[in-house]
Design a protein around this motif. Structure first.
Motif, PDB file in Angstrom:
ATOM      1  N   UNK A   1       7.572  23.417   6.667  1.00 45.57           N
ATOM      2  CA  UNK A   1       7.638  23.196   5.225  1.00 45.57           C
ATOM      3  C   UNK A   1       8.821  22.280   4.884  1.00 45.57           C
ATOM      4  N   UNK A   2       9.952  22.497   5.545  1.00 45.74           N
ATOM      5  CA  UNK A   2      11.108  21.622   5.313  1.00 45.74           C
ATOM      6  C   UNK A   2      10.838  20.207   5.830  1.00 45.74           C
ATOM      7  N   UNK A   3      10.097  20.097   6.926  1.00 43.56           N
ATOM      8  CA  UNK A   3       9.710  18.768   7.432  1.00 43.56           C
ATOM      9  C   UNK A   3       8.830  18.056   6.419  1.00 43.56           C
ATOM     10  N   UNK A   4       7.902  18.790   5.821  1.00 42.78           N
ATOM     11  CA  UNK A   4       7.011  18.206   4.817  1.00 42.78           C
ATOM     12  C   UNK A   4       7.804  17.632   3.645  1.00 42.78           C
ATOM     13  N   UNK A   5       8.730  18.416   3.090  1.00 39.74           N
ATOM     14  CA  UNK A   5       9.481  17.920   1.927  1.00 39.74           C
ATOM     15  C   UNK A   5      10.417  16.785   2.322  1.00 39.74           C
ATOM     16  N   UNK A   6      10.972  16.840   3.547  1.00 39.06           N
ATOM     17  CA  UNK A   6      11.853  15.780   4.057  1.00 39.06           C
ATOM     18  C   UNK A   6      11.097  14.449   4.132  1.00 39.06           C
ATOM     19  N   UNK A   7       9.944  14.472   4.799  1.00 41.14           N
ATOM     20  CA  UNK A   7       9.183  13.227   4.990  1.00 41.14           C
ATOM     21  C   UNK A   7       8.620  12.705   3.661  1.00 41.14           C
ATOM     22  N   UNK A   8       8.238  13.618   2.754  1.00 40.78           N
ATOM     23  CA  UNK A   8       7.767  13.158   1.449  1.00 40.78           C
ATOM     24  C   UNK A   8       8.907  12.575   0.618  1.00 40.78           C
TER      25      UNK A   8
ATOM     26  N   UNK B   1       0.874  -1.183   0.000  1.00 39.82           N
ATOM     27  CA  UNK B   1       0.000   0.000   0.000  1.00 39.82           C
ATOM     28  C   UNK B   1       0.904   1.223   0.000  1.00 39.82           C
ATOM     29  N   UNK B   2       0.313   2.375  -0.294  1.00 42.42           N
ATOM     30  CA  UNK B   2       1.117   3.599  -0.345  1.00 42.42           C
ATOM     31  C   UNK B   2       1.725   3.910   1.023  1.00 42.42           C
ATOM     32  N   UNK B   3       2.809   4.705   1.046  1.00 46.21           N
ATOM     33  CA  UNK B   3       3.397   5.110   2.330  1.00 46.21           C
ATOM     34  C   UNK B   3       2.488   6.104   3.057  1.00 46.21           C
ATOM     35  N   UNK B   4       2.802   6.331   4.322  1.00 50.35           N
ATOM     36  CA  UNK B   4       2.078   7.299   5.141  1.00 50.35           C
ATOM     37  C   UNK B   4       3.066   8.276   5.775  1.00 50.35           C
ATOM     38  N   UNK B   5       2.581   9.497   6.034  1.00 50.27           N
ATOM     39  CA  UNK B   5       3.419  10.514   6.675  1.00 50.27           C
ATOM     40  C   UNK B   5       2.652  11.133   7.835  1.00 50.27           C
ATOM     41  N   UNK B   6       3.276  11.133   9.012  1.00 54.83           N
ATOM     42  CA  UNK B   6       2.715  11.814  10.176  1.00 54.83           C
ATOM     43  C   UNK B   6       3.423  13.157  10.328  1.00 54.83           C
ATOM     44  N   UNK B   7       2.628  14.227  10.414  1.00 50.70           N
ATOM     45  CA  UNK B   7       3.148  15.571  10.660  1.00 50.70           C
ATOM     46  C   UNK B   7       2.445  16.160  11.882  1.00 50.70           C
ATOM     47  N   UNK B   8       3.027  17.225  12.410  1.00 56.90           N
ATOM     48  CA  UNK B   8       2.324  18.098  13.363  1.00 56.90           C
ATOM     49  C   UNK B   8       2.569  19.511  12.843  1.00 56.90           C
ATOM     50  N   UNK B   9       1.930  19.812  11.692  1.00 62.20           N
ATOM     51  CA  UNK B   9       2.265  21.000  10.910  1.00 62.20           C
ATOM     52  C   UNK B   9       1.945  22.298  11.638  1.00 62.20           C
ATOM     53  N   UNK B  10       2.926  23.210  11.618  1.00 60.10           N
ATOM     54  CA  UNK B  10       2.734  24.603  12.027  1.00 60.10           C
ATOM     55  C   UNK B  10       2.977  25.434  10.773  1.00 60.10           C
ATOM     56  N   UNK B  11       2.391  26.617  10.702  1.00 60.55           N
ATOM     57  CA  UNK B  11       2.512  27.425   9.480  1.00 60.55           C
ATOM     58  C   UNK B  11       3.834  28.196   9.453  1.00 60.55           C
TER      59      UNK B  11
END
Length: 603
Positions: free
Chosen positions: A388-395, A373-383
């Motif tokens: 944003x760097x965490x998002x691109x890192x985990x993706x 199945x596709x991968x999953x990513x857990x974030x605790x996003x703040x604006x």
């Protein structure tokens, strides 16, 4: 867009908008489906026992490997699902119990399949080579080659049993260090920025070093190392015991040295380690040039060791919504081509990501998943920029898993830790390049430049210095020299002078005790992977930006290779040869560009 980041009370999981939640139903549509698969694994464990003592011909071996793969994959699915459900809301007792159930099953599976590798390794070299050449075992060729490679270092059954019993004793140095460092060590009280008396702790130490008040930084630095100096005899004995343990295992398993024993698991040549250190030595004048720049930006007559972590420019308040972050990440990764962007867009739109914090949700961020199945990513996003760097890192991690899983069999898709950080760090490098080219605000640009330059200093230079320290102390111990507190402090101080020393820099004597507080020294010869991973990713990014499509094709080939070959070979085929100085020099050229651009702003 409904926002979940501005309210003071965290929302409950049930109140989160569906478009911000991952779709775990893609793994199991219902709890009944999970329960059914759990029972299936329990039943398959009995089938595994039937192979014990019978792995002597290709047909039996093939059937056993197929069953092992089936059990492992189903167990992975059960484990990943139950833990991700648990991480959504750690207070939910239902999923806590489900997670515990999956963990117990994992232990049972490990025990049930534990006979497979030792039994195959007990076969002769000729039999193993025969299996490797057998076309019916082609899907397991890499597994069998790896077993053949490991065979000279596997001992007799009795010796292996004895080493297993020593296992808990071998953990003693790390455990003792952990207790001293985390439980027994008491730090003094110092004054914070407001003049208040505050107890120094591990967590507050970096905050103090980031203070704008130089006196606060200096006091925290001196207090930290004075506290460790009081325990120097015990801590030196603990670290020396860890080195002795490494030598014992290396000798018992017939490796030339503890370093080579450590690298053998990933099939990394010793040259990769020594070459990293030698190539970074070439670039120490560049590090010192950056430190000279840091001295100017801080406006001090001389730079001290406690000045290395304080921010060089005021933090820029860059408010970036989640939607804005996704758009910038997509735009920054355009150099990777349409296919990569299409898969990234699918990740954004098709329930891969759990975006915002909710009550009880696990902190931090990760990429995870199960084959099929596709991968999953857990974030605790703040604006903000960091999110944003965490998002691109985990993706980056997620797309690595997606490409390896969709192009390879289950067994070959599993990539090593040596490779894991390359894909995530490459995404960060491309995002940083994009941000630096797009921004027109000088303050914002300087903030980004210093943010990136400090990543080079801490991830490449600092981790390489740690790696060099580990190599020196093991070499000295193997040569029969004693690792006294004085010896360890002298080695560490001289390294700091070599890396940081220039006319305007005071390498404070207190830093000689820093070796005593680095937990990674108890997971020996690990930290070099931070530096090699960062260098490999930076080299990939440079090639992609300079060459275009040929470099992109090589990089996508790397993502699709998973763990189908040894890590060093996978990187080499993609154009990054970590046994040569080239990738590290590529990374240093990027660092040089940052320093030169910063110098323009300082003039």
């Amino acid at each position: 867009m409904a926002t979940t980041t501005t309210t003071t009370a965290l929302p409950k999981r049930a109140d989160m908008p569906a478009e911000h939640l991952w779709k775990l139903e893609d793994l199991y549509p219902s709890q009944d489906a999970w329960n059914k698969e759990y029972e299936e694994v329990k039943g398959l464990l009995g089938e595994a026992a039937a192979f014990q003592g019978k792995l002597t011909d290709a047909a039996a071996l093939k059937s056993c490997f197929e069953l092992e793969d089936k059990i492992s994959l189903l167990t992975e699915r059960l484990y990943v699902y139950s833990n991700m459900r648990h991480h959504q809301d750690m207070a939910d007792q239902t999923y806590q119990a489900l997670s515990d159930k999956a963990k117990k099953l994992s232990v049972d599976v490990g025990e049930a399949l534990s006979f497979v590798t030792p039994e195959i390794l007990s076969l002769s070299e000729e039999q193993l080579k025969g299996f490797i050449a057998d076309p019916t075992l082609a899907p397991y060729k890499h597994t069998l080659e790896e077993m053949l490679r490991q065979k000279p270092h596997i001992l007799s059954k009795a010796e292996e049993a004895l080493l297993a019993q020593v296992g808990s004793i071998s953990q003693a140095p790390g455990n003792i260090f952990g207790m001293i460092n985390n439980a027994d060590m008491k730090f003094p009280t110092i004054k914070n920025d407001k003049g208040e008396d505050v107890e120094l702790t591990h967590g507050r130490y970096i905050q103090f070093l980031e203070s704008r008040n130089r006196e606060v930084r200096a006091n925290a630095f001196k207090a930290m190392y004075a506290t460790y100096a009081k325990q120097k005899n015990t801590l030196a004995a603990t670290l020396a015991a860890n080195v002795t343990k490494n030598q014992f295992y290396a000798k018992a398993r017939k490796y030339p040295s503890a370093l080579e024993a450590s690298l053998y698991g990933d099939n990394i040549p010793k040259d990769v380690y020594t070459n990293l250190i030698a190539t970074i030595h070439e670039s120490l004048p560049l590090l010192q040039r950056y430190l000279e720049l840091r001295k100017k930006l801080l406006g001090v007559d001389e730079l001290h060791m406690y000045d290395l972590f304080t921010p060089l420019v005021e933090e820029v308040d860059m408010e970036i919504s989640y939607e804005g972050a996704k758009a910038k990440v997509l735009d920054s990764l355009k150099p990777l081509g349409d296919d990569y962007l299409k898969n990234l867009q699918a990740g954004f739109e098709e329930g891969w990501i759990d975006v915002y914090e909710n009550e009880g949700k696990r902190s931090g961020a990760y990429s995870w998943g199960a084959y099929g199945t596709h991968p999953y990513v857990l974030l605790n996003h703040k604006d903000n920029l960091n999110s944003m760097f965490t998002l691109t890192h985990e993706m980056g991690h997620a797309l690595h898993s997606h490409y390896s899983d969709t192009n390879l069999s289950y067994r070959d898709a599993q990539y090593t830790i040596f490779l894991a950080e390359v894909a995530s760090t490459l995404n960060e490098a491309l995002l940083m390049d994009y941000m630096l080219k797009k921004t027109t605000d000088p303050k914002e640009k300087m903030y980004l430049l210093t943010y990136y330059a400090d990543q080079f200093r801490t991830t490449v230079f600092r981790q390489t210095m740690f790696a060099e320290f580990e190599m020196i102390i093991h070499d000295k111990s193997e040569a029969g020299e004693s690792l006294t507190p004085q010896a360890l402090s002298e080695i560490y101080y001289e390294l700091n002078k070599k890396y940081h020393g220039f006319d305007g820099m005071i390498v404070d004597q207190d830093i000689e005790m820093e070796w005593a507080r680095i937990p990674h020294f108890y997971t020996s010869f690990y930290v070099y992977k931070y530096a090699t991973g960062f260098s490999a990713a930076t080299s990939f990014a440079k090639q992609i930006l300079d060459e275009g499509q040929p470099a992109v094709d090589r990089y996508l080939g790397f993502l699709k290779s998973g763990g189908s070959d040894f890590s060093i070979n996978i990187l080499k085929k993609a154009g990054v040869d970590m046994s040569s100085p080239a990738p590290i020099r590529d990374a240093m050229e990027v660092f040089r560009g940052l320093v030169e651009e910063m110098e323009q702003y300082v003039k």
